[in-house]
Design a protein around this motif. Structure first.
Motif, PDB file in Angstrom:
ATOM      1  N   SER A   1     -23.815  26.861  18.642  1.00 51.43           N
ATOM      2  CA  SER A   1     -24.398  28.064  19.252  1.00 51.43           C
ATOM      3  C   SER A   1     -23.423  28.722  20.217  1.00 51.43           C
ATOM      4  O   SER A   1     -23.262  29.947  20.216  1.00 51.43           O
ATOM      5  CB  SER A   1     -25.691  27.699  19.986  1.00 51.43           C
ATOM      6  OG  SER A   1     -26.644  27.137  19.093  1.00 51.43           O
ATOM      7  N   ALA A   2     -22.772  27.889  21.033  1.00 52.20           N
ATOM      8  CA  ALA A   2     -21.796  28.425  21.993  1.00 52.20           C
ATOM      9  C   ALA A   2     -20.627  29.078  21.263  1.00 52.20           C
ATOM     10  O   ALA A   2     -20.138  30.144  21.670  1.00 52.20           O
ATOM     11  CB  ALA A   2     -21.295  27.304  22.899  1.00 52.20           C
ATOM     12  N   SER A   3     -20.184  28.453  20.161  1.00 53.58           N
ATOM     13  CA  SER A   3     -19.075  29.010  19.376  1.00 53.58           C
ATOM     14  C   SER A   3     -19.465  30.340  18.754  1.00 53.58           C
ATOM     15  O   SER A   3     -18.662  31.283  18.721  1.00 53.58           O
ATOM     16  CB  SER A   3     -18.662  28.020  18.283  1.00 53.58           C
ATOM     17  OG  SER A   3     -18.211  26.800  18.840  1.00 53.58           O
ATOM     18  N   ALA A   4     -20.711  30.415  18.264  1.00 51.68           N
ATOM     19  CA  ALA A   4     -21.187  31.654  17.643  1.00 51.68           C
ATOM     20  C   ALA A   4     -21.252  32.787  18.666  1.00 51.68           C
ATOM     21  O   ALA A   4     -20.869  33.934  18.380  1.00 51.68           O
ATOM     22  CB  ALA A   4     -22.561  31.427  17.015  1.00 51.68           C
ATOM     23  N   VAL A   5     -21.717  32.472  19.866  1.00 52.22           N
ATOM     24  CA  VAL A   5     -21.804  33.488  20.922  1.00 52.22           C
ATOM     25  C   VAL A   5     -20.407  33.959  21.320  1.00 52.22           C
ATOM     26  O   VAL A   5     -20.150  35.159  21.470  1.00 52.22           O
ATOM     27  CB  VAL A   5     -22.550  32.935  22.151  1.00 52.22           C
ATOM     28  CG1 VAL A   5     -22.442  33.902  23.327  1.00 52.22           C
ATOM     29  CG2 VAL A   5     -24.011  32.677  21.803  1.00 52.22           C
ATOM     30  N   ALA A   6     -19.488  32.992  21.491  1.00 55.96           N
ATOM     31  CA  ALA A   6     -18.112  33.335  21.859  1.00 55.96           C
ATOM     32  C   ALA A   6     -17.456  34.202  20.783  1.00 55.96           C
ATOM     33  O   ALA A   6     -16.765  35.183  21.087  1.00 55.96           O
ATOM     34  CB  ALA A   6     -17.297  32.061  22.081  1.00 55.96           C
ATOM     35  N   LEU A   7     -17.689  33.839  19.500  1.00 62.28           N
ATOM     36  CA  LEU A   7     -17.132  34.610  18.399  1.00 62.28           C
ATOM     37  C   LEU A   7     -17.693  36.025  18.380  1.00 62.28           C
ATOM     38  O   LEU A   7     -16.959  36.996  18.126  1.00 62.28           O
ATOM     39  CB  LEU A   7     -17.418  33.912  17.070  1.00 62.28           C
ATOM     40  CG  LEU A   7     -16.910  34.607  15.809  1.00 62.28           C
ATOM     41  CD1 LEU A   7     -15.382  34.728  15.855  1.00 62.28           C
ATOM     42  CD2 LEU A   7     -17.336  33.839  14.558  1.00 62.28           C
ATOM     43  N   PHE A   8     -18.980  36.144  18.663  1.00 65.89           N
ATOM     44  CA  PHE A   8     -19.614  37.470  18.681  1.00 65.89           C
ATOM     45  C   PHE A   8     -18.953  38.387  19.703  1.00 65.89           C
ATOM     46  O   PHE A   8     -18.598  39.536  19.405  1.00 65.89           O
ATOM     47  CB  PHE A   8     -21.108  37.331  18.986  1.00 65.89           C
ATOM     48  CG  PHE A   8     -21.791  38.651  19.233  1.00 65.89           C
ATOM     49  CD1 PHE A   8     -22.149  39.477  18.183  1.00 65.89           C
ATOM     50  CD2 PHE A   8     -22.057  39.066  20.536  1.00 65.89           C
ATOM     51  CE1 PHE A   8     -22.759  40.705  18.407  1.00 65.89           C
ATOM     52  CE2 PHE A   8     -22.676  40.295  20.771  1.00 65.89           C
ATOM     53  CZ  PHE A   8     -23.028  41.107  19.706  1.00 65.89           C
ATOM     54  N   PHE A   9     -18.785  37.899  20.936  1.00 67.51           N
ATOM     55  CA  PHE A   9     -18.187  38.727  21.984  1.00 67.51           C
ATOM     56  C   PHE A   9     -16.705  38.993  21.712  1.00 67.51           C
ATOM     57  O   PHE A   9     -16.192  40.076  22.033  1.00 67.51           O
ATOM     58  CB  PHE A   9     -18.378  38.066  23.348  1.00 67.51           C
ATOM     59  CG  PHE A   9     -19.779  38.196  23.882  1.00 67.51           C
ATOM     60  CD1 PHE A   9     -20.226  39.418  24.380  1.00 67.51           C
ATOM     61  CD2 PHE A   9     -20.656  37.127  23.865  1.00 67.51           C
ATOM     62  CE1 PHE A   9     -21.525  39.560  24.862  1.00 67.51           C
ATOM     63  CE2 PHE A   9     -21.949  37.264  24.350  1.00 67.51           C
ATOM     64  CZ  PHE A   9     -22.391  38.477  24.849  1.00 67.51           C
TER      65      PHE A   9
END
Length: 295
Positions: A12-20
């Motif tokens: 989840s943290a990786s997905a959020v970081a990738l999004f931004f």
């Protein structure tokens, strides 16, 4: 249970970081540098090469796992994969240069600068098929079936492609036509195709294909362990990837063309592979050699 929770949190943290990260790059707030380390002797380390290598390693590890399950000895796996990678890269480059000969004709040594981009997946695919056929034919001690090996190869290939496409992203290449869609991608002026300098935002076709390849990989890798006969996964790869590539290619601005025609090479090849894939699946399903399960 604890491991699952940790994995979910990390994902989840990786997905959020990738999004931004993507939002910053797509908006133009962040401009990517395709080079990681410059002046490393006569070489430089580029993100393109790192992504290609990462994709190959990830695909190899999963392919190795399935190969061992099917009773293939690891020595033959390593030997075959090494030969396949070498000739796959050569095939990808030769294919690309052949359809872009005018670019390289005046600068012969630029043909060898693969780190700047310019690898065609169809060239790698055909080269890998040829090398596989020759390997299983002449390496009789390995006791391998051609379609057995190509099934494993094509099951993990979409994962390598999905990761490798991010190398195109860091090079600002393989993008599509101008667009105003919410997910439009900013392309710096120096990377824009001739005739498109006045446009700033383009279709992120690398992302379209990468996401589609993740789905194809998930389907094929799941089906690999359930297939009835050898060749089914190979056929499904030809069908599924050809459909995706045909439509994505229609958006791209840097397509290879057949001679002076308006026919995009990748689309023509995709149509051929689609037809061959359908025929191969029917043949493999009803007339193919049954998969031998190793207990």
């Amino acid at each position: 249970m604890k491991r699952i929770v940790i994995s979910i949190v990390i994902a989840s943290a990786s997905a959020v970081a990738l999004f931004f990260f993507l939002r910053a790059v797509f908006s133009g707030e962040l401009i990517l540098n395709p080079v990681i380390v410059e002046n490393l002797g006569p070489f430089s380390v580029r993100w393109y090469g790192v992504m290609i290598a990462t994709g190959i390693i990830a695909a190899y590890l999963l392919g190795r796992r399935q190969g061992l399950k099917e009773g293939i000895k690891e020595d033959y796996l390593i030997e075959g994969v090494f030969i396949g990678i070498v000739f796959g890269v050569l095939g990808a480059r030769i294919y690309y240069v052949a359809f872009n000969y005018e670019i390289y004709r005046g600068d012969f040594w630029s043909i060898f600068r693969t780190w700047d981009g310019g690898l065609a997946i169809h060239g790698a695919f055909f080269a890998a098929l040829l090398v596989t056929f020759l390997y299983v034919t002449f390496r009789k001690k390995a006791d391998l079936k051609f379609l057995q090996v190509t099934d494993i190869f094509t099951a993990v290939l979409p994962l390598a492609q999905a990761i490798g496409r991010w190398g195109n992203f860091t090079n600002y290449e393989a993008y599509g036509s101008p667009t105003d869609l919410p997910w439009k991608m900013f392309v710096p002026l120096r990377y824009r195709m001739p005739g498109y300098s006045e446009f700033e935002y383009f279709h992120p076709t690398f992302l379209y294909e990468s996401l589609a390849n993740v789905v194809i990989f998930a389907v094929l890798y799941w089906y690999l362990g359930k297939r009835k006969n050898y060749g089914e996964v190979t056929a499904l790869y030809m069908v599924l990837y050809s459909i995706v590539r045909f439509f994505v290619e229609g958006l791209r601005l840097d397509s290879l063309y057949i001679g002076q025609s308006e026919v995009r090479t990748a689309q023509a090849v995709s149509v051929i592979l689609l037809v061959v894939g359908i025929a191969l699946f029917i043949f493999s399903r009803y007339k193919g050699e049954q998969v031998k399960r190793v207990s």
